[in-house]
Design a protein around this motif. Structure first.
Motif, mmCIF file in Angstrom:
data_model
loop_
_atom_site.group_PDB
_atom_site.id
_atom_site.type_symbol
_atom_site.label_atom_id
_atom_site.label_comp_id
_atom_site.label_asym_id
_atom_site.label_seq_id
_atom_site.Cartn_x
_atom_site.Cartn_y
_atom_site.Cartn_z
ATOM 1 N N TYR A 121 39.961 47.864 53.566
ATOM 2 C CA TYR A 121 39.057 48.522 54.601
ATOM 3 C C TYR A 121 39.622 48.492 55.852
ATOM 4 N N HIS A 122 40.091 49.284 56.674
ATOM 5 C CA HIS A 122 40.701 49.317 58.050
ATOM 6 C C HIS A 122 39.868 50.283 58.888
ATOM 7 N N PRO A 123 39.073 49.679 59.734
ATOM 8 C CA PRO A 123 37.854 50.365 60.548
ATOM 9 C C PRO A 123 38.528 51.548 61.203
ATOM 10 N N GLU A 124 39.763 51.425 61.680
ATOM 11 C CA GLU A 124 40.321 52.641 62.547
ATOM 12 C C GLU A 124 40.593 53.655 61.711
ATOM 13 N N THR A 125 40.964 53.609 60.528
ATOM 14 C CA THR A 125 41.219 54.611 59.827
ATOM 15 C C THR A 125 40.360 55.065 58.450
ATOM 16 N N ASP A 126 39.666 54.192 57.955
ATOM 17 C CA ASP A 126 38.806 54.172 56.754
ATOM 18 C C ASP A 126 37.259 54.495 57.100
ATOM 19 N N SER A 127 36.595 55.367 56.424
ATOM 20 C CA SER A 127 35.212 55.193 56.636
ATOM 21 C C SER A 127 34.417 54.755 55.515
ATOM 22 N N GLU A 128 35.200 54.638 54.425
ATOM 23 C CA GLU A 128 34.676 54.047 53.067
ATOM 24 C C GLU A 128 35.880 53.013 52.800
ATOM 25 N N PRO A 129 35.324 51.989 52.168
ATOM 26 C CA PRO A 129 36.464 51.043 51.669
ATOM 27 C C PRO A 129 37.031 51.801 50.171
ATOM 28 N N ARG A 130 38.272 51.174 49.899
ATOM 29 C CA ARG A 130 38.858 51.703 48.689
ATOM 30 C C ARG A 130 39.508 50.474 48.053
ATOM 31 N N TYR A 131 40.148 50.684 46.875
ATOM 32 C CA TYR A 131 40.773 49.632 46.162
ATOM 33 C C TYR A 131 42.325 49.713 46.154
ATOM 34 N N GLN A 132 43.129 48.731 46.292
ATOM 35 C CA GLN A 132 44.620 48.923 46.193
ATOM 36 C C GLN A 132 45.107 47.973 45.129
ATOM 37 N N SER A 133 45.936 48.429 44.021
ATOM 38 C CA SER A 133 46.346 47.623 43.182
ATOM 39 C C SER A 133 47.979 47.183 43.606
ATOM 40 N N TYR A 134 48.133 45.567 43.182
ATOM 41 C CA TYR A 134 49.263 45.239 43.542
ATOM 42 C C TYR A 134 49.799 44.310 42.297
ATOM 43 N N GLU A 135 51.131 44.333 42.078
ATOM 44 C CA GLU A 135 51.594 43.749 40.912
ATOM 45 C C GLU A 135 52.296 42.460 41.782
ATOM 46 N N VAL A 136 51.879 41.284 41.191
ATOM 47 C CA VAL A 136 52.456 39.999 41.730
ATOM 48 C C VAL A 136 53.131 39.493 40.564
ATOM 49 N N PRO A 137 54.135 38.405 40.815
ATOM 50 C CA PRO A 137 54.649 37.362 39.737
ATOM 51 C C PRO A 137 53.737 36.608 39.306
ATOM 52 N N TYR A 138 53.499 36.574 37.966
ATOM 53 C CA TYR A 138 52.320 35.432 37.373
ATOM 54 C C TYR A 138 53.196 34.172 37.447
ATOM 55 N N ASN A 139 52.426 32.984 37.985
ATOM 56 C CA ASN A 139 52.898 31.853 37.787
ATOM 57 C C ASN A 139 51.669 31.024 37.672
ATOM 58 N N GLU A 140 51.636 30.323 36.620
ATOM 59 C CA GLU A 140 50.307 29.475 36.147
ATOM 60 C C GLU A 140 49.925 28.539 37.119
ATOM 61 N N ASP A 141 50.889 28.328 37.948
ATOM 62 C CA ASP A 141 50.533 27.203 38.995
ATOM 63 C C ASP A 141 49.833 28.029 40.217
ATOM 64 N N TRP A 142 49.860 29.151 40.221
ATOM 65 C CA TRP A 142 49.319 29.867 41.347
ATOM 66 C C TRP A 142 47.656 29.930 41.359
ATOM 67 N N VAL A 143 47.304 30.069 42.714
ATOM 68 C CA VAL A 143 45.958 30.417 42.658
ATOM 69 C C VAL A 143 45.885 31.842 43.444
ATOM 70 N N VAL A 144 44.478 32.224 43.328
ATOM 71 C CA VAL A 144 44.694 33.581 43.752
ATOM 72 C C VAL A 144 45.166 33.830 45.314
ATOM 73 N N LEU A 145 44.756 32.950 46.130
ATOM 74 C CA LEU A 145 45.283 32.846 47.324
ATOM 75 C C LEU A 145 46.814 32.835 47.570
ATOM 76 N N ASP A 146 47.622 32.340 46.871
ATOM 77 C CA ASP A 146 48.776 32.284 46.514
ATOM 78 C C ASP A 146 49.498 33.917 46.459
ATOM 79 N N ALA A 147 48.825 34.394 45.536
ATOM 80 C CA ALA A 147 49.096 35.855 45.107
ATOM 81 C C ALA A 147 48.712 36.586 46.299
ATOM 82 N N ILE A 148 47.662 36.508 46.941
ATOM 83 C CA ILE A 148 47.452 37.282 48.154
ATOM 84 C C ILE A 148 48.277 37.156 49.238
#
Lengths: 250, 128
Positions: free
Chosen positions: A14-41
């Motif tokens: 959600y970017h207030p300057e361009t979006d009137s409603e939120p949207r969802y965006q998918s990203y593929e990231v490498p899976y590493n079992e040591d990673w936490v969600v924050l690492d992926a973001i």
């Protein structure tokens, strides 16, 4: 085990300057079992999309900055391991019950005002000079409030509390637990000041003891317990008012 | 700041987490407790109506439909009581010096213990 394929993160945008409603965006990231969600973001922000906005700091469950909804559950993203979700996709959203500033960042102003309202600091009638030494406290006195002093203000409890979702003015779990923490501190003399706020309509009596604030708390503070104890304390003060009208609250 | 996004109100919030559902079930048990209080008051009223009225009311309470209602109310009351005592250690922690009594012990000391004691006194007073 190092990388083992990929994992999909579905991120609330959600970017207030361009979006009137939120949207969802998918990203593929490498899976590493040591990673936490924050690492992926962070990986997404560094390698795919620099416009993704989120708060974080310490990466070790101390600063309380990286709280988000992970698959609908309020979590510190630095403590939510990808291996607990893989191979399913992980949906990441800003904490519920707060206005969204941008993407995964919520507005904290209301929360900070509520914290401020309970005066979460030691109040003394007479403040000693530092040359007189510290205010002494026994281990038994410390034990009465230590659990409640572990709060890191991550706001997960506000996201888990349905009363916060319904009553914007409700003081909420963390603020009430911190108020109780100082009321239980043997060095403090500010209980009557604090109780003026904590006994108001939008404070502890608004809590219906759903208890999920304590379930999601990453530091085991048990804000629900603190609020029920504060209610008992408030009721005692109320009845003391009948028995000893002049001595109540002192 | 303008431009903030406010999520819509979630009317079905109580379906979102098992803990919310448990809360709602517990709240619902209060309805059965209140209903049973009405039955109790009606029983007292029938006593006021004389021996025949009381016997008639008691007989009515023994019909299959009423028996089913008694069982449902009993289950609701037991669930309400058990969850109440379960919350006791959180609401009324007991400390011995620096040590906090573990939950199950606190439940007995502050919950089940006093309840059983008071119940035993009442039973003794009634049957003596």
């Amino acid at each position: 085990m190092a990388n083992n394929g990929k994992i999909t993160l579905e991120i609330f945008r959600y970017h207030p300057e361009t979006d009137s409603e939120p949207r969802y965006q998918s990203y593929e990231v490498p899976y590493n079992e040591d990673w936490v969600v924050l690492d992926a973001i962070n990986w997404i922000k560094d390698h795919i999309d620099g416009t993704v906005t989120h708060r974080w700091s310490c990466r070790m469950g101390v600063c309380g900055s990286c709280g988000m909804m992970v698959n609908g559950e309020p979590k510190l993203t630095c403590a939510a391991f990808l291996k607990d979700y893989h191979p399913r996709a992980v949906k990441v959203e800003p904490l519920v019950n707060f206005p969204v500033e941008r993407d995964l960042v919520v507005a904290m102003d209301g929360f900070m005002d509520k914290l401020d309202a309970v005066k979460p600091y030691i109040i003394r009638d007479d403040v000693n000079d530092t040359s007189e030494g510290e205010y002494r406290q026994s281990p038994a006195e410390l034990a009465r409030y230590k659990q409640f002093s572990m709060c890191i203000n991550c706001m997960l409890c506000y996201a888990a509390c349905p009363v916060v979702g319904h009553e914007e003015e409700f003081l909420g779990p963390a603020a009430l637990a911190l108020g109780h923490r100082y009321n239980k501190d043997s060095r403090d003399e500010g209980q009557s000041e604090r109780m003026e706020v904590m006994l108001s309509d939008e404070a502890m009596w608004g809590c219906t003891f759903v208890g999920e604030c304590s379930v999601v708390c990453p530091k085991h503070v048990d804000p629900a317990g603190a609020i029920q104890q504060a209610k008992a304390m408030g009721a005692q003060e109320y009845f003391k008012g009948f028995v000893m009208p002049r001595g109540a609250g002192e | 700041m303008s431009g903030q996004y406010h999520r819509p109100h979630r009317w079905a919030w109580w379906t979102e987490r098992p803990g919310y559902m448990r809360f709602m079930v517990r709240e619902l048990t209060s309805v059965f407790m209140a209903g049973y209080l009405v039955v109790f008051v009606m029983t007292l009223a029938s006593v006021g109506g004389g021996e025949a009225a009381f016997a008639e009311w008691i007989a009515a309470l023994g019909t299959p439909a009423w028996m089913a209602a008694h069982v449902v109310a009993l289950i609701a009351a037991v669930w309400h009581a058990v969850t109440f005592f379960g919350a006791v250690p959180q609401a009324m922690p007991v400390f011995l010096g620096e040590r906090r009594l573990p939950g199950p012990v606190a439940q007995i000391v502050m919950g089940y213990g006093p309840w059983l004691t008071v119940s035993a006194v009442i039973v003794w007073w009634v049957v003596r």
